[in-house]
Design an enzyme around this catalytic site. Structure first.
Site, short mmCIF file in Angstrom:
data_model
loop_
_atom_site.label_atom_id
_atom_site.label_comp_id
_atom_site.label_asym_id
_atom_site.label_seq_id
_atom_site.Cartn_x
_atom_site.Cartn_y
_atom_site.Cartn_z
CG ASN A 82 -24.52 31.58 -54.15
OD1 ASN A 82 -24.66 32.65 -53.54
ND2 ASN A 82 -23.56 30.72 -53.89
CD1 TRP A 83 -28.13 36.18 -57.34
CD2 TRP A 83 -28.99 37.96 -56.28
NE1 TRP A 83 -29.36 36.46 -57.90
CE2 TRP A 83 -29.91 37.54 -57.26
CE3 TRP A 83 -29.33 39.07 -55.48
CZ2 TRP A 83 -31.14 38.20 -57.48
CZ3 TRP A 83 -30.54 39.71 -55.69
CH2 TRP A 83 -31.44 39.28 -56.69
CE LYS A 84 -20.81 31.66 -56.07
NZ LYS A 84 -19.67 30.96 -56.66
CG HIS A 133 -20.88 27.92 -51.62
ND1 HIS A 133 -19.62 28.20 -52.08
CD2 HIS A 133 -21.69 27.91 -52.71
CE1 HIS A 133 -19.67 28.37 -53.40
NE2 HIS A 133 -20.91 28.19 -53.80
CD GLU A 179 -17.69 30.80 -53.61
OE1 GLU A 179 -18.60 31.45 -53.05
OE2 GLU A 179 -17.65 30.63 -54.85
CD GLU A 191 -22.44 25.02 -55.85
OE1 GLU A 191 -23.02 25.67 -56.72
OE2 GLU A 191 -21.88 25.54 -54.88
N GLY A 210 -16.98 29.12 -60.89
CA GLY A 210 -16.41 30.38 -61.33
C GLY A 210 -15.23 30.23 -62.27
CB SER A 225 -19.07 26.98 -65.06
OG SER A 225 -17.96 27.53 -64.37
N GLY A 281 -24.18 30.51 -59.99
CA GLY A 281 -23.48 31.66 -59.43
C GLY A 281 -23.46 32.82 -60.41
N GLY A 282 -22.33 32.99 -61.07
CA GLY A 282 -22.12 34.15 -61.94
C GLY A 282 -23.26 34.45 -62.90
P1 13P Z 1 -20.60 29.76 -60.81
O1 13P Z 1 -21.92 29.47 -61.48
O2 13P Z 1 -20.20 31.19 -60.89
O3 13P Z 1 -19.55 28.79 -61.28
O4 13P Z 1 -20.81 29.47 -59.24
C1 13P Z 1 -21.40 28.29 -58.85
C2 13P Z 1 -21.68 28.38 -57.40
O5 13P Z 1 -20.78 28.38 -56.57
C3 13P Z 1 -23.08 28.49 -56.97
O6 13P Z 1 -23.22 28.32 -55.60
#
Ligand code: 13P
Length: 251
Positions: free
Chosen positions: A9-11, A95, A97, A167, A173, A212, A233-234
């Site tokens: 997920n490149w957000k 998600h 967020e 998640e 994050g 993470s 994510g990251g």
């Molecule tokens: P991180 O891997 O940066 O913690 O993010 C997870 C995430 O929200 C993937 O959708």
């Protein structure tokens, strides 16, 4: 029996230039043949990524879609039909967020789920509890409610063409990862909830862990019986790290 899936997920990251670099980096990875791999770029970069990853064994998905399946008068939104037309095969929905920052409700997420499936996209339904909810012992109730909202609206059969991603909000994050045992407990509960309606279907549903995930902890997480891959994510913004996570999901 369940084929693992590792999804990046490149957000809300990337410029045309950095996305081009990331595409090249992903193309250089040796990806395992027994793992599905997908990336979810910002909507603006979907076409660039679909074109750039053509011929690579990497699926592309959207990060969200509108509640209405088809294109129309809905300013600022992107229809599932448009994602499908652009080459997406999956879409992230619900998600945390978006649930938190944009107050997306279970009901809105359920409508988006139906819109995605109506256009042939595989929804990746994200569920998870906050730190406060975990500390209050509400984890399974919260996740159960988020999942039930979609089951109640569309029936459990809808999950024969969907993915669930657990998640925990506190692990996103933050550098804090759920322990494999903590994650497994929730994954097993998600599968049991699906199994209560259809045991055979539940055995086939892929449940990803996100929060993470990195190369250093991926193998341990993916080794748990009900963890079928990751939503990253990251770490997915670094192609080598993402490739290593994909390889950790292989046999
Ligand atoms: P991180 O891997 O940066 O913690 O993010 C997870 C995430 O929200 C993937 O959708």
């Amino acid at each position: 029996m369940r084929r693992p899936l590792v999804a990046g997920n490149w957000k809300m990251h990337g410029t045309r230039a950095s996305v081009a670099e990331l595409i090249e980096g992903v193309r250089r990875q040796v990806l395992p043949g027994d793992v599905d791999v997908a990336v979810f770029p910002a909507c603006l970069h979907v076409a660039q990524v679909v074109e750039g990853l053509a011929g690579a064994s990497v699926m592309v998905g959207g990060q969200d879609c509108a509640v209405e399946p088809l294109q129309g008068a809905l300013t600022g939104e992107v229809a599932a039909s448009q994602l499908q037309d652009a080459g997406c095969v999956m879409v992230l929905l619900g998600h945390s967020e978006r649930r938190q920052v944009l107050a997306e409700s279970d009901q809105v997420v359920a409508r988006k789920f139906a819109a995605a499936q109506a256009c042939g996209l595989v929804p990746v339904l994200c569920v998870g509890e906050t730190l406060e909810q975990r500390q209050a012992g509400e984890t399974l109730a919260v996740v159960g409610r988020q999942l039930a909202a979609v089951i109640d609206a569309h029936g459990v059969a809808a999950f024969s063409a969907a993915v669930v991603a657990y998640e925990p909000v506190w692990a996103i994050g933050s550098g804090l990862t759920a322990s494999p045992e903590q994650a497994q407990e929730v994954h097993a509960a998600i599968r049991a909830q699906l199994a209560a309606a259809d045991a055979e279907l539940a055995r086939g549903v892929r449940i990803l862990y996100g929060g993470s995930v990195k190369a250093a902890n991926a193998a341990e997480l993916f080794g748990m019986p009900d963890i079928d891959g990751g939503l990253v994510g990251g770490a997915s913004l670094n192609a080598d790290e993402f490739g290593a996570i994909c390889r950790a999901a292989g046999s």
